[in-house]
Motif scaffolding. Structure first.
Motif, PDB file in Angstrom:
ATOM      1  N   UNK A 192       0.763  -1.037   0.387  1.00 23.38           N
ATOM      2  CA  UNK A 192      -0.255   0.088  -0.023  1.00 23.38           C
ATOM      3  C   UNK A 192       0.714   1.529  -0.141  1.00 23.38           C
ATOM      4  N   UNK A 193       0.999   2.057  -1.002  1.00 26.02           N
ATOM      5  CA  UNK A 193       1.544   3.050  -1.210  1.00 26.02           C
ATOM      6  C   UNK A 193       1.136   4.327  -0.899  1.00 26.02           C
ATOM      7  N   UNK A 194       1.964   4.864  -0.123  1.00 24.90           N
ATOM      8  CA  UNK A 194       1.232   6.353   0.051  1.00 24.90           C
ATOM      9  C   UNK A 194       1.058   7.152  -0.818  1.00 24.90           C
ATOM     10  N   UNK A 195       0.259   7.847  -1.479  1.00 24.62           N
ATOM     11  CA  UNK A 195      -0.378   8.786  -2.029  1.00 24.62           C
ATOM     12  C   UNK A 195       0.189   9.908  -2.145  1.00 24.62           C
ATOM     13  N   UNK A 196       1.384  10.468  -0.924  1.00 24.34           N
ATOM     14  CA  UNK A 196       1.891  11.260  -0.718  1.00 24.34           C
ATOM     15  C   UNK A 196       2.930  11.404   0.174  1.00 24.34           C
ATOM     16  N   UNK A 197       4.211  11.428  -0.382  1.00 21.76           N
ATOM     17  CA  UNK A 197       5.073  10.923   0.913  1.00 21.76           C
ATOM     18  C   UNK A 197       6.251  12.647   1.118  1.00 21.76           C
ATOM     19  N   UNK A 198       7.420  12.598   2.199  1.00 17.72           N
ATOM     20  CA  UNK A 198       8.077  13.190   1.526  1.00 17.72           C
ATOM     21  C   UNK A 198       9.690  12.761   2.337  1.00 17.72           C
ATOM     22  N   UNK A 199      10.653  13.293   1.918  1.00 20.11           N
ATOM     23  CA  UNK A 199      12.138  12.733   2.314  1.00 20.11           C
ATOM     24  C   UNK A 199      12.819  13.748   2.834  1.00 20.11           C
ATOM     25  N   UNK A 200      13.995  12.415   3.495  1.00 19.35           N
ATOM     26  CA  UNK A 200      14.622  13.440   4.313  1.00 19.35           C
ATOM     27  C   UNK A 200      16.142  14.383   3.650  1.00 19.35           C
ATOM     28  N   UNK A 201      16.333  12.269   3.042  1.00 21.10           N
ATOM     29  CA  UNK A 201      18.182  12.798   1.546  1.00 21.10           C
ATOM     30  C   UNK A 201      17.480  11.831   0.498  1.00 21.10           C
ATOM     31  N   UNK A 202      17.912  12.246  -0.647  1.00 17.59           N
ATOM     32  CA  UNK A 202      17.751  12.151  -1.842  1.00 17.59           C
ATOM     33  C   UNK A 202      19.373  11.811  -1.686  1.00 17.59           C
ATOM     34  N   UNK A 203      19.269  10.965  -3.088  1.00 15.05           N
ATOM     35  CA  UNK A 203      20.756   9.497  -2.697  1.00 15.05           C
ATOM     36  C   UNK A 203      20.923   9.261  -4.401  1.00 15.05           C
ATOM     37  N   UNK A 204      21.971  10.261  -5.225  1.00 15.80           N
ATOM     38  CA  UNK A 204      21.833   9.367  -6.798  1.00 15.80           C
ATOM     39  C   UNK A 204      22.781   8.669  -6.808  1.00 15.80           C
TER      40      UNK A 204
END
Length: 104
Positions: A59-71
């Motif tokens: 069940x993937x949430x419709x809205x999320x936020x994150x603390x870290x972006x990794x490329x």
């Protein structure tokens, strides 16, 4: 300053996530029809990092936020937590309107 909870009670998960949203609203993402997440700022496709507890969630949430972006081979996000569109519009009306969030 507003007291979110009394000393005799523990904050709820929702209270904590809403507080996090107030600091990380610029890292908000919305689930797309194809199952990928797109950032609200910059419209980049991002993927939940395999170390995240939401990575294997059915069940993937419709809205999320994150603390870290990794490329690496693609853009991964870590420190992922569920948010609600109304929280984003409440903490950042100067950036996102309710109408914009609905249309996203």
């Amino acid at each position: 300053n507003k007291l979110l909870f009394s000393n005799s009670s523990k904050p709820s998960s929702e209270t904590i996530r809403e507080a996090l949203c107030s600091g990380y609203f610029v890292n908000a993402c919305k689930l797309q029809r194809n199952g990928e997440y797109k950032t609200l700022m910059g419209s980049k496709i991002v993927h939940i990092h395999p170390s995240s507890s939401l990575y294997k969630s059915e069940l993937r949430p419709k809205w999320i936020a994150y603390t870290e972006l990794l490329y690496t081979t693609k853009l991964f996000i870590r420190g992922v937590f569920e948010v609600e569109a109304k929280w984003i519009s409440r903490v950042a009306p100067h950036v996102f309107s309710k109408k914009e969030l609905i249309e996203q």
